[in-house]
Design a protein around this motif. Structure first.
Motif, PDB file in Angstrom:
ATOM      1  N   GLU A  34     -37.931  -3.451 -16.036  1.00 45.61           N
ATOM      2  CA  GLU A  34     -36.785  -2.734 -15.917  1.00 45.61           C
ATOM      3  C   GLU A  34     -35.739  -4.013 -15.563  1.00 45.61           C
ATOM      4  N   ARG A  35     -36.607  -5.149 -14.312  1.00 42.29           N
ATOM      5  CA  ARG A  35     -35.412  -6.228 -13.984  1.00 42.29           C
ATOM      6  C   ARG A  35     -36.029  -7.362 -15.229  1.00 42.29           C
ATOM      7  N   SER A  38     -32.818  -6.664 -17.526  1.00 41.72           N
ATOM      8  CA  SER A  38     -31.642  -6.481 -16.985  1.00 41.72           C
ATOM      9  C   SER A  38     -31.128  -7.879 -16.888  1.00 41.72           C
TER      10      SER A  38
END
Length: 104
Positions: A34-35, A38
């Motif tokens: 997810e990092r 994003s």
């Protein structure tokens, strides 16, 4: 600002991978994915570099085998394998674009 279609495709792939990892309790790895996602959706190439780094070494994304109750569900592992391959190919494509000066 509109997101480049190649970036959007990779972000979608990573979102699917994150959901599958979360569903099997791989929350820390899902958070790393997810990092990367994003960062990538902001059209920041660092997210691609970070993602590609998850594929190397012991305990890497390539080593993950999903398990539920001590059993490795074939369908979910096949899906994860497909998502890993797609994400790798999409990230490599973006990396080549960046290297050739055609960054998205």
């Amino acid at each position: 600002m509109a997101i480049h279609p190649d970036v959007a495709r990779l972000a979608g792939t990573l979102g699917s991978m994150r959901a599958l990892l979360n569903a099997h309790g791989y929350d820390a790895l899902a958070e790393q994915i997810e990092r990367c996602r994003s960062i990538i959706v902001r059209s920041d190439y660092h997210g691609v570099e970070r993602l590609l780094g998850l594929y190397g070494g012991m305990g890497s994304l390539n080593d993950v085998i999903l398990q539920s109750g001590g059993i490795a569900p074939a369908e979910d592992n096949e899906r994860l394998d497909a998502l890993r391959t797609i994400a790798w190919e999409q990230a490599q494509s973006l990396a080549l674009d960046e290297a050739s000066g055609n960054g998205n």
